[in-house]
Design a protein around this motif. Structure first.
Motif, PDB file in Angstrom:
ATOM      1  N   ALA A 129       1.095   9.802   2.909  1.00  0.00           N
ATOM      2  CA  ALA A 129      -0.349   9.654   3.158  1.00  0.00           C
ATOM      3  C   ALA A 129      -1.125  10.694   2.344  1.00  0.00           C
ATOM      4  O   ALA A 129      -2.177  10.389   1.760  1.00  0.00           O
ATOM      5  N   ASP A 130      -0.599  11.926   2.272  1.00  0.00           N
ATOM      6  CA  ASP A 130      -1.257  12.974   1.469  1.00  0.00           C
ATOM      7  C   ASP A 130      -1.255  12.598  -0.007  1.00  0.00           C
ATOM      8  O   ASP A 130      -2.256  12.762  -0.701  1.00  0.00           O
ATOM      9  N   ALA A 131      -0.118  12.076  -0.469  1.00  0.00           N
ATOM     10  CA  ALA A 131      -0.015  11.676  -1.884  1.00  0.00           C
ATOM     11  C   ALA A 131      -1.001  10.545  -2.190  1.00  0.00           C
ATOM     12  O   ALA A 131      -1.650  10.531  -3.236  1.00  0.00           O
ATOM     13  N   GLU A 132      -1.132   9.610  -1.242  1.00  0.00           N
ATOM     14  CA  GLU A 132      -2.079   8.510  -1.447  1.00  0.00           C
ATOM     15  C   GLU A 132      -3.506   9.050  -1.511  1.00  0.00           C
ATOM     16  O   GLU A 132      -4.305   8.627  -2.343  1.00  0.00           O
ATOM     17  N   ALA A 133      -3.810  10.004  -0.636  1.00  0.00           N
ATOM     18  CA  ALA A 133      -5.156  10.603  -0.623  1.00  0.00           C
ATOM     19  C   ALA A 133      -5.439  11.309  -1.954  1.00  0.00           C
ATOM     20  O   ALA A 133      -6.579  11.363  -2.419  1.00  0.00           O
ATOM     21  N   GLU A 134      -4.374  11.815  -2.582  1.00  0.00           N
ATOM     22  CA  GLU A 134      -4.528  12.479  -3.893  1.00  0.00           C
ATOM     23  C   GLU A 134      -4.394  11.484  -5.048  1.00  0.00           C
ATOM     24  O   GLU A 134      -4.229  11.875  -6.202  1.00  0.00           O
ATOM     25  N   GLU A 135      -4.427  10.202  -4.710  1.00  0.00           N
ATOM     26  CA  GLU A 135      -4.356   9.120  -5.701  1.00  0.00           C
ATOM     27  C   GLU A 135      -3.087   9.182  -6.551  1.00  0.00           C
ATOM     28  O   GLU A 135      -3.130   9.043  -7.767  1.00  0.00           O
ATOM     29  N   ASP A 136      -1.977   9.423  -5.857  1.00  0.00           N
ATOM     30  CA  ASP A 136      -0.675   9.413  -6.531  1.00  0.00           C
ATOM     31  C   ASP A 136       0.224   8.382  -5.831  1.00  0.00           C
ATOM     32  O   ASP A 136       1.094   8.726  -5.040  1.00  0.00           O
ATOM     33  N   PRO A 137      -0.038   7.072  -6.121  1.00  0.00           N
ATOM     34  CA  PRO A 137       0.704   6.030  -5.387  1.00  0.00           C
ATOM     35  C   PRO A 137       2.206   6.062  -5.644  1.00  0.00           C
ATOM     36  O   PRO A 137       2.991   5.690  -4.762  1.00  0.00           O
ATOM     37  N   ASP A 138       2.635   6.507  -6.834  1.00  0.00           N
ATOM     38  CA  ASP A 138       4.079   6.545  -7.112  1.00  0.00           C
ATOM     39  C   ASP A 138       4.785   7.528  -6.183  1.00  0.00           C
ATOM     40  O   ASP A 138       5.846   7.233  -5.635  1.00  0.00           O
ATOM     41  N   ALA A 139       4.176   8.709  -6.018  1.00  0.00           N
ATOM     42  CA  ALA A 139       4.765   9.709  -5.107  1.00  0.00           C
ATOM     43  C   ALA A 139       4.737   9.180  -3.681  1.00  0.00           C
ATOM     44  O   ALA A 139       5.704   9.332  -2.924  1.00  0.00           O
ATOM     45  N   ALA A 140       3.626   8.529  -3.316  1.00  0.00           N
ATOM     46  CA  ALA A 140       3.502   7.990  -1.954  1.00  0.00           C
ATOM     47  C   ALA A 140       4.611   6.975  -1.676  1.00  0.00           C
ATOM     48  O   ALA A 140       5.246   7.002  -0.619  1.00  0.00           O
ATOM     49  N   LEU A 141       4.856   6.099  -2.657  1.00  0.00           N
ATOM     50  CA  LEU A 141       5.908   5.090  -2.497  1.00  0.00           C
ATOM     51  C   LEU A 141       7.270   5.767  -2.384  1.00  0.00           C
ATOM     52  O   LEU A 141       8.112   5.374  -1.567  1.00  0.00           O
ATOM     53  N   GLY A 142       7.479   6.805  -3.185  1.00  0.00           N
ATOM     54  CA  GLY A 142       8.747   7.550  -3.127  1.00  0.00           C
ATOM     55  C   GLY A 142       8.997   8.128  -1.744  1.00  0.00           C
ATOM     56  O   GLY A 142      10.099   8.013  -1.190  1.00  0.00           O
TER      57      GLY A 142
END
Length: 195
Positions: A129-142
């Motif tokens: 969720a934090d990664a998504e908030a930082e607009e990093d969908p690849d990390a979020a998916l990981g």
């Protein structure tokens, strides 16, 4: 698995198309319980196929390489572009496909590297969720995929945690992981022709 599937088949193009045809033919209203159930069954049916591959891999019936190939085959069927004239139905199926992306990643990660040991499901989902908030969908998916490997291993995803999430990709992926959790605990086939 329907009677017509060849032995050793976990999922077929025909099976996916049958679901899509049903969605095409029926009046779909996501607020309506039957419509919502149809979409969830479509999602659960795929998650069950993935769970069966993982179980076959865990039981030593298929090698890692073969498990990866079978997962890739299903992913190709399920995530390919769907032909539907109705824009809203297309959007709803797209939502299901988005949810399932994480199911495939989690399964592939599990086969490739086993269970993620660095955090709990909750920690991985919060990191996603934090990664998504930082607009990093690849990390979020990981992170979601790592949470998924723990679900495959029998850890439990709390629905309270899922409900806390802002609407977005992580919420969609966690929805898919919920289907995976159900499928891992009870891999009963969803019948395509249930009313």
């Amino acid at each position: 698995m329907s009677e017509s599937d060849p032995p050793g088949t976990f999922y077929t193009e025909e099976r996916w198309q049958n679901w899509i045809e049903r969605i095409d033919e029926e009046e779909i209203d996501p607020e309506d319980e039957d419509s919502a159930r149809l979409l969830l069954n479509l999602q659960d049916d795929t998650a069950i196929a993935v769970a069966k591959i993982i179980t076959a891999y865990d039981d030593g019936h298929v090698e890692a390489e073969e498990a990866r190939e079978k997962l890739a085959d299903i992913r190709e069927i399920v995530l390919s572009e769907v032909q539907l004239d109705d824009e809203e139905k297309l959007m709803l199926v797209d939502g299901v496909q988005t949810s399932l992306v994480c199911v495939f990643y989690a399964a592939e990660e599990y086969v490739a590297g086993g269970v993620a040991e660095d955090g709990t499901i909750e920690e991985y989902i919060r990191a996603a969720a934090d990664a998504e908030a930082e607009e990093d969908p690849d990390a979020a998916l990981g992170y979601c995929a790592q949470a998924g490997t723990r679900i495959i291993d029998g850890n439990e995803l709390s629905m309270e945690l899922a409900e806390e999430l802002e609407f977005g990709l992580v919420a969609e992926w966690v929805n898919g992981l919920d289907s995976l959790q159900t499928a891992m605990s009870d891999p009963e086939v969803v019948e395509e022709d249930e009313d």
